[in-house]
Design an enzyme around this catalytic site. Structure first.
Site, PDB file in Angstrom:
ATOM      1  N   HIS A 218       0.818  -1.216   0.000  1.00  0.00           N
ATOM      2  CA  HIS A 218       0.000   0.000   0.000  1.00  0.00           C
ATOM      3  C   HIS A 218       0.850   1.265   0.000  1.00  0.00           C
ATOM      4  O   HIS A 218       0.433   2.293  -0.520  1.00  0.00           O
ATOM      5  CB  HIS A 218      -0.978   0.005   1.188  1.00  0.00           C
ATOM      6  CG  HIS A 218      -0.335   0.070   2.534  1.00  0.00           C
ATOM      7  ND1 HIS A 218       0.195  -1.029   3.157  1.00  0.00           N
ATOM      8  CD2 HIS A 218      -0.137   1.113   3.386  1.00  0.00           C
ATOM      9  CE1 HIS A 218       0.689  -0.672   4.329  1.00  0.00           C
ATOM     10  NE2 HIS A 218       0.508   0.624   4.499  1.00  0.00           N
ATOM     11  N   ASP A 219       2.046   1.202   0.569  1.00  0.00           N
ATOM     12  CA  ASP A 219       2.929   2.370   0.613  1.00  0.00           C
ATOM     13  C   ASP A 219       4.142   2.206  -0.293  1.00  0.00           C
ATOM     14  O   ASP A 219       5.188   2.820  -0.054  1.00  0.00           O
ATOM     15  CB  ASP A 219       3.399   2.642   2.043  1.00  0.00           C
ATOM     16  CG  ASP A 219       2.377   3.438   2.847  1.00  0.00           C
ATOM     17  OD1 ASP A 219       1.545   4.125   2.224  1.00  0.00           O
ATOM     18  OD2 ASP A 219       2.414   3.378   4.088  1.00  0.00           O
ATOM     19  N   LYS A 222       6.391   5.074  -1.496  1.00  0.00           N
ATOM     20  CA  LYS A 222       7.356   5.782  -0.641  1.00  0.00           C
ATOM     21  C   LYS A 222       8.779   5.652  -1.151  1.00  0.00           C
ATOM     22  O   LYS A 222       9.641   6.442  -0.771  1.00  0.00           O
ATOM     23  CB  LYS A 222       7.269   5.265   0.794  1.00  0.00           C
ATOM     24  CG  LYS A 222       6.067   5.796   1.567  1.00  0.00           C
ATOM     25  CD  LYS A 222       6.137   5.374   3.022  1.00  0.00           C
ATOM     26  CE  LYS A 222       5.018   6.013   3.846  1.00  0.00           C
ATOM     27  NZ  LYS A 222       5.101   5.610   5.272  1.00  0.00           N
ATOM     28  N   HIS A 247       3.142   9.835  -2.810  1.00  0.00           N
ATOM     29  CA  HIS A 247       3.440   8.406  -2.792  1.00  0.00           C
ATOM     30  C   HIS A 247       2.263   7.548  -3.217  1.00  0.00           C
ATOM     31  O   HIS A 247       2.456   6.436  -3.729  1.00  0.00           O
ATOM     32  CB  HIS A 247       3.961   7.964  -1.405  1.00  0.00           C
ATOM     33  CG  HIS A 247       2.893   7.673  -0.406  1.00  0.00           C
ATOM     34  ND1 HIS A 247       2.333   8.641   0.402  1.00  0.00           N
ATOM     35  CD2 HIS A 247       2.273   6.514  -0.066  1.00  0.00           C
ATOM     36  CE1 HIS A 247       1.430   8.082   1.198  1.00  0.00           C
ATOM     37  NE2 HIS A 247       1.372   6.795   0.929  1.00  0.00           N
ATOM     38  N   HIS A 273      -5.905   4.136  -0.841  1.00  0.00           N
ATOM     39  CA  HIS A 273      -6.024   3.946   0.610  1.00  0.00           C
ATOM     40  C   HIS A 273      -5.895   5.246   1.393  1.00  0.00           C
ATOM     41  O   HIS A 273      -6.092   5.256   2.612  1.00  0.00           O
ATOM     42  CB  HIS A 273      -5.016   2.904   1.107  1.00  0.00           C
ATOM     43  CG  HIS A 273      -3.608   3.387   1.210  1.00  0.00           C
ATOM     44  ND1 HIS A 273      -2.808   3.603   0.107  1.00  0.00           N
ATOM     45  CD2 HIS A 273      -2.828   3.696   2.279  1.00  0.00           C
ATOM     46  CE1 HIS A 273      -1.616   4.023   0.492  1.00  0.00           C
ATOM     47  NE2 HIS A 273      -1.593   4.089   1.803  1.00  0.00           N
ATOM     48  N   HIS A 274      -5.586   6.363   0.721  1.00  0.00           N
ATOM     49  CA  HIS A 274      -5.577   7.661   1.401  1.00  0.00           C
ATOM     50  C   HIS A 274      -6.758   8.540   0.977  1.00  0.00           C
ATOM     51  O   HIS A 274      -6.802   9.719   1.341  1.00  0.00           O
ATOM     52  CB  HIS A 274      -4.259   8.398   1.146  1.00  0.00           C
ATOM     53  CG  HIS A 274      -3.123   7.898   1.985  1.00  0.00           C
ATOM     54  ND1 HIS A 274      -3.103   8.017   3.362  1.00  0.00           N
ATOM     55  CD2 HIS A 274      -1.981   7.249   1.642  1.00  0.00           C
ATOM     56  CE1 HIS A 274      -1.987   7.480   3.829  1.00  0.00           C
ATOM     57  NE2 HIS A 274      -1.301   7.007   2.811  1.00  0.00           N
ATOM     58  N   ASP A 302      -4.584   0.648   8.091  1.00  0.00           N
ATOM     59  CA  ASP A 302      -3.362   1.460   8.047  1.00  0.00           C
ATOM     60  C   ASP A 302      -3.338   2.470   9.189  1.00  0.00           C
ATOM     61  O   ASP A 302      -2.341   2.601   9.907  1.00  0.00           O
ATOM     62  CB  ASP A 302      -3.295   2.167   6.692  1.00  0.00           C
ATOM     63  CG  ASP A 302      -2.001   2.932   6.482  1.00  0.00           C
ATOM     64  OD1 ASP A 302      -0.966   2.502   7.012  1.00  0.00           O
ATOM     65  OD2 ASP A 302      -2.038   3.952   5.769  1.00  0.00           O
TER      66      ASP A 302
END
Length: 359
Positions: A218-219, A222, A247, A273-274, A302
């Site tokens: 999910h990240d 980054k 990201h 997801h953000h 998260d």
């Protein structure tokens, strides 16, 4: 390749194939023209950085070509004006050797082995993508002429590729953790929490299993965030916050376009997801059920894990405090129904954080 070039801050990236004693550029990104590169063309392999890297004569990364006695006097260094170089081996589906490379005209002393770890993972993803595409083409041709006896072997090869991609996803997620000291086992916990929530929310087992596999990435975006911003211990400026928020888009760009269902789902999760239930999230400002349910699930897991984990600037919150903080954003940040399911029985998610300090 673009994500590798951007992460390393280089001028150009390319995939080269070594064939007929030449280094042939099969894919180019960035300002390749300034290095004299043209698609499906290339110089004699002898004497190139990539060939020397494959032969073990050069390391994977050269931060300053002008200061490195192994390459500073090479004709190609002067002709292409190479200042910095990073590369890893690459193998095409037919077994032909190649390389995935990034180059820059200016030296870059910040290049490190961590960057090579990322490039190895990216090369593996591209290799798997090409190999799977070739195997699927073979399956279609095999079935087309009704040579079904070979189809089983081809499908077995696809199963091996699935296992390979699972390993690649794990390695990519580990690479993201390695860059960010705060993450620790964050991605594994988010994966477990997301899977548990998917099951309890009534999603079928196959979808939940896909979330379990894909959510550790999910990240992934980054990796494109400069260390000075990603690892900054203090408060971020508005400009730095905008860099961090990139990201989500970067993760999507890194992972999308794969024939792997797991990586396609990982791309979707990285992208969404953000987002927030009320439309105030990023990168696209989606709202409500415009946000894929996988993204809504991972958003909850998260944030919960972030609250339950210690940071350099604060201790971990207790399960009760973390749950209350999530509850305060029911219907604003989070899908209210999914949040109710998540909070209804946190014990069913096997919290597993131990004491309030996250140990």
């Amino acid at each position: 390749m673009a994500i590798a070039r951007e992460l390393l801050g280089m001028d150009a990236a390319y995939v080269a194939e070594f064939t007929d004693e030449r280094q042939v550029y099969r894919a180019l990104d960035g300002d390749a023209d300034s290095f004299g590169m043209s698609l499906n063309e290339g110089p004699p392999a002898v004497g190139t950085y990539c060939q020397r890297m494959l032969n073990g004569e050069l390391p994977n990364v050269i931060p300053d070509s002008g200061a490195d006695e192994r390459v500073r006097d090479l004709e190609i260094t002067k002709q292409a004006e190479i200042g910095a170089y990073a590369a890893v081996p690459f193998r095409f589906p037919d077994g032909t050797e190649g390389s995935l490379c990034c180059v820059s005209h200016q030296p870059d002393t910040s290049l490190a082995e961590r960057d090579i770890t990322f490039m190895h993972a990216l090369a593996r993803l591209i290799e798997d993508h090409l190999e799977r595409h070739e195997i699927e083409r073979s399956i279609r041709e095999t079935l087309g002429v009704e040579l079904v006896s070979n189809a089983g072997e081809l499908r077995s090869a696809l199963a091996r590729l699935d296992a390979s991609q699972t390993e690649t996803i794990f390695r990519l997620s580990q690479m993201v953790e390695y860059r960010d000291d705060d993450t620790g086992m964050h991605v594994q916990r988010v994966s477990r929490l997301s899977h548990d929530l998917a099951i309890r929310a009534g999603l079928d087992a196959s979808t939940a299993e896909g979330i379990l596999l894909a959510s550790p990435l999910h990240d992934a975006g980054k990796v494109a965030i400069p260390d000075a911003v990603l690892l900054k211990p203090g408060k971020l400026t508005s400009e730095e916050r905008a860099v961090i928020e990139r990201h989500a888009e970067a993760g999507y760009e890194l992972l999308r376009g794969s024939v792997s269902e797991a990586l396609e789902l990982a791309a979707l999760i990285a992208w969404t997801h953000h987002e927030r239930w009320d439309g105030g999230g990023y990168p696209r400002g989606l709202a409500g059920e415009q946000i894929p349910i996988e993204g809504r699930i991972v958003a909850i897991a998260d944030v919960y894990d972030a609250l339950r984990s210690a940071r350099v600037y604060r201790p971990a919150f207790s399960a009760e405090d973390a749950a209350e903080m999530l509850r305060e954003e029911r219907g604003t940040h989070f899908d209210p129904d999914l949040l109710d399911v998540f909070l209804s029985d946190l014990a069913a998610s096997a919290d597993g954080y131990g004491s309030a300090d996250g140990t």
